[in-house]
Design a protein around this motif. Structure first.
Motif, PDB file in Angstrom:
ATOM      1  N   GLY A  68     -36.378  71.252  26.660  1.00 47.91           N
ATOM      2  CA  GLY A  68     -36.034  72.046  27.833  1.00 47.91           C
ATOM      3  C   GLY A  68     -34.660  72.663  27.733  1.00 47.91           C
ATOM      4  N   LEU A  69     -33.683  71.882  27.280  1.00 47.58           N
ATOM      5  CA  LEU A  69     -32.318  72.380  27.160  1.00 47.58           C
ATOM      6  C   LEU A  69     -32.212  73.447  26.082  1.00 47.58           C
ATOM      7  CD1 LEU A  69     -29.321  72.380  27.737  1.00 47.58           C
ATOM      8  CD2 LEU A  69     -29.080  70.348  26.294  1.00 47.58           C
ATOM      9  N   VAL A  70     -32.843  73.214  24.940  1.00 47.01           N
ATOM     10  CA  VAL A  70     -32.766  74.191  23.852  1.00 47.01           C
ATOM     11  C   VAL A  70     -33.419  75.512  24.266  1.00 47.01           C
ATOM     12  CG1 VAL A  70     -33.620  74.698  21.524  1.00 47.01           C
ATOM     13  CG2 VAL A  70     -32.566  72.488  22.009  1.00 47.01           C
ATOM     14  N   ASN A  71     -34.529  75.444  24.970  1.00 43.13           N
ATOM     15  CA  ASN A  71     -35.151  76.670  25.464  1.00 43.13           C
ATOM     16  C   ASN A  71     -34.238  77.416  26.433  1.00 43.13           C
ATOM     17  OD1 ASN A  71     -37.912  77.109  24.380  1.00 43.13           O
ATOM     18  ND2 ASN A  71     -38.284  75.069  25.165  1.00 43.13           N
ATOM     19  N   GLU A  72     -33.586  76.671  27.303  1.00 45.51           N
ATOM     20  CA  GLU A  72     -32.659  77.280  28.257  1.00 45.51           C
ATOM     21  C   GLU A  72     -31.490  77.941  27.539  1.00 45.51           C
ATOM     22  OE1 GLU A  72     -32.176  78.013  32.401  1.00 45.51           O
ATOM     23  OE2 GLU A  72     -33.702  76.729  31.481  1.00 45.51           O
ATOM     24  N   LEU A  73     -30.958  77.265  26.531  1.00 48.59           N
ATOM     25  CA  LEU A  73     -29.836  77.806  25.766  1.00 48.59           C
ATOM     26  C   LEU A  73     -30.254  79.042  24.970  1.00 48.59           C
ATOM     27  CD1 LEU A  73     -28.281  74.462  24.450  1.00 48.59           C
ATOM     28  CD2 LEU A  73     -27.238  76.024  26.113  1.00 48.59           C
ATOM     29  N   ALA A  85     -28.657  73.389  17.919  1.00 50.31           N
ATOM     30  CA  ALA A  85     -28.673  71.942  17.695  1.00 50.31           C
ATOM     31  C   ALA A  85     -27.815  71.295  18.763  1.00 50.31           C
ATOM     32  CB  ALA A  85     -28.152  71.596  16.306  1.00 50.31           C
ATOM     33  N   THR A  86     -28.241  70.158  19.249  1.00 51.73           N
ATOM     34  CA  THR A  86     -27.526  69.470  20.318  1.00 51.73           C
ATOM     35  C   THR A  86     -26.915  68.174  19.802  1.00 51.73           C
ATOM     36  OG1 THR A  86     -29.564  68.363  21.002  1.00 51.73           O
ATOM     37  CG2 THR A  86     -29.012  70.435  22.115  1.00 51.73           C
ATOM     38  N   GLY A  87     -26.025  67.608  20.620  1.00 49.02           N
ATOM     39  CA  GLY A  87     -25.396  66.349  20.231  1.00 49.02           C
ATOM     40  C   GLY A  87     -24.595  65.769  21.365  1.00 49.02           C
ATOM     41  N   THR A  88     -23.949  64.648  21.101  1.00 55.28           N
ATOM     42  CA  THR A  88     -23.191  63.925  22.119  1.00 55.28           C
ATOM     43  C   THR A  88     -21.825  64.576  22.312  1.00 55.28           C
ATOM     44  OG1 THR A  88     -22.482  62.393  20.388  1.00 55.28           O
ATOM     45  CG2 THR A  88     -24.355  61.741  21.730  1.00 55.28           C
ATOM     46  N   GLY A  89     -21.819  65.640  23.073  1.00 55.92           N
ATOM     47  CA  GLY A  89     -20.607  66.428  23.247  1.00 55.92           C
ATOM     48  C   GLY A  89     -20.369  67.279  22.012  1.00 55.92           C
ATOM     49  N   SER A  90     -19.480  68.256  22.126  1.00 52.23           N
ATOM     50  CA  SER A  90     -19.202  69.092  20.960  1.00 52.23           C
ATOM     51  C   SER A  90     -18.583  68.289  19.827  1.00 52.23           C
ATOM     52  CB  SER A  90     -18.295  70.269  21.341  1.00 52.23           C
ATOM     53  OG  SER A  90     -17.079  69.832  21.899  1.00 52.23           O
ATOM     54  N   VAL A  91     -17.886  67.194  20.163  1.00 53.58           N
ATOM     55  CA  VAL A  91     -17.288  66.375  19.097  1.00 53.58           C
ATOM     56  C   VAL A  91     -18.375  65.655  18.302  1.00 53.58           C
ATOM     57  CG1 VAL A  91     -16.921  64.335  20.566  1.00 53.58           C
ATOM     58  CG2 VAL A  91     -15.484  64.697  18.555  1.00 53.58           C
ATOM     59  N   GLY A  92     -19.459  65.273  18.956  1.00 52.27           N
ATOM     60  CA  GLY A  92     -20.558  64.660  18.224  1.00 52.27           C
ATOM     61  C   GLY A  92     -21.200  65.643  17.260  1.00 52.27           C
ATOM     62  N   ASP A 260     -31.317  67.104  31.407  1.00 58.99           N
ATOM     63  CA  ASP A 260     -31.726  67.715  32.665  1.00 58.99           C
ATOM     64  C   ASP A 260     -30.523  68.232  33.448  1.00 58.99           C
ATOM     65  OD1 ASP A 260     -34.223  66.951  31.862  1.00 58.99           O
ATOM     66  OD2 ASP A 260     -34.479  65.376  33.371  1.00 58.99           O
ATOM     67  N   ALA A 261     -29.419  67.484  33.409  1.00 58.05           N
ATOM     68  CA  ALA A 261     -28.211  67.916  34.111  1.00 58.05           C
ATOM     69  C   ALA A 261     -27.647  69.192  33.494  1.00 58.05           C
ATOM     70  CB  ALA A 261     -27.166  66.808  34.084  1.00 58.05           C
ATOM     71  N   ALA A 262     -27.710  69.303  32.187  1.00 54.54           N
ATOM     72  CA  ALA A 262     -27.218  70.509  31.514  1.00 54.54           C
ATOM     73  C   ALA A 262     -28.060  71.721  31.897  1.00 54.54           C
ATOM     74  CB  ALA A 262     -27.225  70.304  30.006  1.00 54.54           C
ATOM     75  N   VAL A 263     -29.384  71.545  31.958  1.00 56.02           N
ATOM     76  CA  VAL A 263     -30.258  72.650  32.370  1.00 56.02           C
ATOM     77  C   VAL A 263     -29.931  73.077  33.799  1.00 56.02           C
ATOM     78  CG1 VAL A 263     -32.635  73.288  32.909  1.00 56.02           C
ATOM     79  CG2 VAL A 263     -32.117  72.064  30.782  1.00 56.02           C
ATOM     80  N   ALA A 264     -29.779  72.106  34.688  1.00 51.02           N
ATOM     81  CA  ALA A 264     -29.448  72.423  36.081  1.00 51.02           C
ATOM     82  C   ALA A 264     -28.101  73.131  36.171  1.00 51.02           C
ATOM     83  CB  ALA A 264     -29.437  71.142  36.923  1.00 51.02           C
ATOM     84  N   SER A 265     -27.150  72.722  35.342  1.00 48.49           N
ATOM     85  CA  SER A 265     -25.826  73.351  35.342  1.00 48.49           C
ATOM     86  C   SER A 265     -25.910  74.804  34.877  1.00 48.49           C
ATOM     87  CB  SER A 265     -24.878  72.562  34.443  1.00 48.49           C
ATOM     88  OG  SER A 265     -24.660  71.258  34.944  1.00 48.49           O
ATOM     89  N   LEU A 266     -26.697  75.058  33.859  1.00 42.89           N
ATOM     90  CA  LEU A 266     -26.863  76.430  33.378  1.00 42.89           C
ATOM     91  C   LEU A 266     -27.466  77.324  34.452  1.00 42.89           C
ATOM     92  CD1 LEU A 266     -28.163  75.744  29.762  1.00 42.89           C
ATOM     93  CD2 LEU A 266     -26.034  76.941  30.347  1.00 42.89           C
ATOM     94  N   ARG A 267     -28.307  76.757  35.287  1.00 43.61           N
ATOM     95  CA  ARG A 267     -28.967  77.536  36.334  1.00 43.61           C
ATOM     96  C   ARG A 267     -28.096  77.708  37.576  1.00 43.61           C
ATOM     97  NH1 ARG A 267     -35.051  74.824  35.747  1.00 43.61           N
ATOM     98  NH2 ARG A 267     -35.485  75.707  33.676  1.00 43.61           N
ATOM     99  N   ALA A 268     -26.934  77.100  37.592  1.00 46.62           N
ATOM    100  CA  ALA A 268     -26.003  77.230  38.728  1.00 46.62           C
ATOM    101  C   ALA A 268     -24.792  78.073  38.317  1.00 46.62           C
ATOM    102  CB  ALA A 268     -25.563  75.850  39.208  1.00 46.62           C
ATOM    103  N   GLU A 269     -25.053  79.155  37.603  1.00 49.67           N
ATOM    104  CA  GLU A 269     -23.963  79.932  37.009  1.00 49.67           C
ATOM    105  C   GLU A 269     -23.041  80.564  38.047  1.00 49.67           C
ATOM    106  OE1 GLU A 269     -23.290  82.855  33.242  1.00 49.67           O
ATOM    107  OE2 GLU A 269     -25.162  83.069  34.337  1.00 49.67           O
ATOM    108  N   ASP A 270     -23.588  81.018  39.174  1.00 49.66           N
ATOM    109  CA  ASP A 270     -22.738  81.645  40.190  1.00 49.66           C
ATOM    110  C   ASP A 270     -21.692  80.664  40.700  1.00 49.66           C
ATOM    111  OD1 ASP A 270     -24.095  84.004  39.932  1.00 49.66           O
ATOM    112  OD2 ASP A 270     -25.355  83.720  41.713  1.00 49.66           O
ATOM    113  N   GLU A 271     -22.124  79.453  40.986  1.00 46.32           N
ATOM    114  CA  GLU A 271     -21.192  78.433  41.452  1.00 46.32           C
ATOM    115  C   GLU A 271     -20.197  78.068  40.348  1.00 46.32           C
ATOM    116  OE1 GLU A 271     -19.447  75.656  44.080  1.00 46.32           O
ATOM    117  OE2 GLU A 271     -20.937  77.221  44.469  1.00 46.32           O
ATOM    118  N   LEU A 272     -20.693  77.997  39.122  1.00 42.54           N
ATOM    119  CA  LEU A 272     -19.812  77.698  37.991  1.00 42.54           C
ATOM    120  C   LEU A 272     -18.702  78.731  37.885  1.00 42.54           C
ATOM    121  CD1 LEU A 272     -19.238  76.195  35.210  1.00 42.54           C
ATOM    122  CD2 LEU A 272     -20.563  78.055  34.201  1.00 42.54           C
TER     123      LEU A 272
END
Length: 360
Positions: A68-73, A85-92, A260-272
């Motif tokens: 879900g997250l990769v599709n959103e990105l 590719a995803t990981g545990t924070g950008s440092v991961g 799931d939180a990352a997907v929800a955050s991407l969809r709240a761009e106006d507030e971001l």
């Protein structure tokens, strides 16, 4: 019972432990934490609801592929799914990049001072860190970094904006630098603070990567998106690099709650955008306040400011903590101060003014 300890890699002896920003002291006078570049706002709309829903399936493994997250990105950045590719924070993800490219005998080049995880993850892989000093203005010295490339160089980090100085590399100089880098050397544009940039001459790394197979871009949900506690980041890279990242990633490292939180955050761009705009305005106010007090402050495009204090670093950090704010000292070099709540920034500015009055 034998007193002999298990044999560990000798390289670990010279690797420092990562030092997080000091928290606000429980029960003490410290009220504000400005030491970790955290977002002072609560989660974006929809994030808590997604987290609560995900909590009901903690007995199950998360989606390994972060589908879900990769599709959103992919939709958000207009890139192929295979380039993510995803990981545990950008440092991961950064650590996976080092593991995928560099081992004993190889070299990893980066500016210094820059993100303190770079030397750690480089040495863990067995590679040799090549640290190129910043310019006197605390900016990447790209000419010197290009000059540091050898036939053993495998990876180069360009932290833009740079942590902890907040300074940036602009488009023309970055393009010139990339033109000098051999095509078989991976250049990683670490853009953890991308959302806070307001300088139009600073390029978007995703635009740079499209025509350069040896460029990868790191992003995170920890800073602007306010998901520091969930540890989710990602890379945008051409397919061979992205595939290598997926091979070296820790299986199931990104929890379903984080996905799931990352997907929800991407969809709240106006507030971001509104929240980031407020932080950028506060950044300007803090920067101007420090300059007015007489401090020399490099222009910052991140969510923090940098004071080069040399031998006064520890005293300044102690004065801030005594006043009620924790900042991030780098002994003998300087202090990084995160832009936080307005009250925290006011308290910091008063402390900085009082400290400067004492040393003049």
């Amino acid at each position: 019972m034998s007193e002999t300890s298990p044999k560990l890699r000798a390289e670990l002896d010279g690797i420092p432990t990562y030092k997080p920003g000091r928290p606000a002291a429980a029960g003490g006078t410290v009220a504000y934490k400005l030491s970790s570049n955290e977002n002072p706002y609560p989660p974006l709309p929809g994030v808590m609801e997604s987290a609560i829903a995900a909590a009901g399936s903690f007995n199950r493994y998360p989606d390994l592929a972060c589908t879900g997250l990769v599709n959103e990105l992919a939709n958000r950045f207009d890139v192929p799914l295979e380039h993510l590719a995803t990981g545990t924070g950008s440092v991961g993800v950064a650590q996976s990049l080092v593991q995928a490219t560099s081992g004993p005998g190889d070299e990893v080049v980066y500016a210094w001072r820059s993100f303190e995880a770079y030397p750690i993850i480089t040495r863990i892989s067995g590679a040799r860190p090549v640290e190129v000093p910043l310019t006197p203005g605390d900016v990447h010295d790209l000419d010197a970094m290009a000059g540091a490339i050898t036939d053993r160089t495998r990876l180069i980090f360009v932290c833009n904006p740079n942590n902890p100085t907040g300074t940036v590399v602009r488009r023309a100089e970055l393009e010139r630098f990339l033109d000098r880098v051999p095509s078989d050397v991976l250049v990683v544009l670490d853009e953890a603070y991308r959302e806070f940039i307001r300088d139009p001459e600073v390029p978007d790394g995703v635009a740079i990567y499209r025509d350069r197979p040896n460029v990868a871009v790191l992003r995170t949900f920890s800073k602007a998106y306010g998901l520091a506690g969930l540890r989710v980041g990602f890379a945008v890279a051409h397919e061979p690099v992205a595939a290598a990242l997926r091979k070296t990633a820790v299986p199931f490292g990104v929890s379903q709650l984080a996905q799931d939180a990352a997907v929800a955050s991407l969809r709240a761009e106006d507030e971001l955008l509104g929240r980031v705009g407020s932080l950028v305005a506060e950044r300007g106010r803090v920067y101007e306040g420090l300059v007015k007090q007489g401090w020399t402050v490099p222009e910052t495009q991140a969510n923090f400011v940098w004071l080069r204090l040399g031998g006064r670093t520890a005293d300044f950090a102690a004065a801030c903590e005594a006043a009620g704010v924790t900042v991030r000292p780098f002994p003998g070099e300087g202090v990084r101060i995160t832009i936080g709540e307005e009250e925290a920034n006011d308290l910091f500015l008063r402390t900085a003014e009082a400290f400067r009055a004492k040393i003049q």
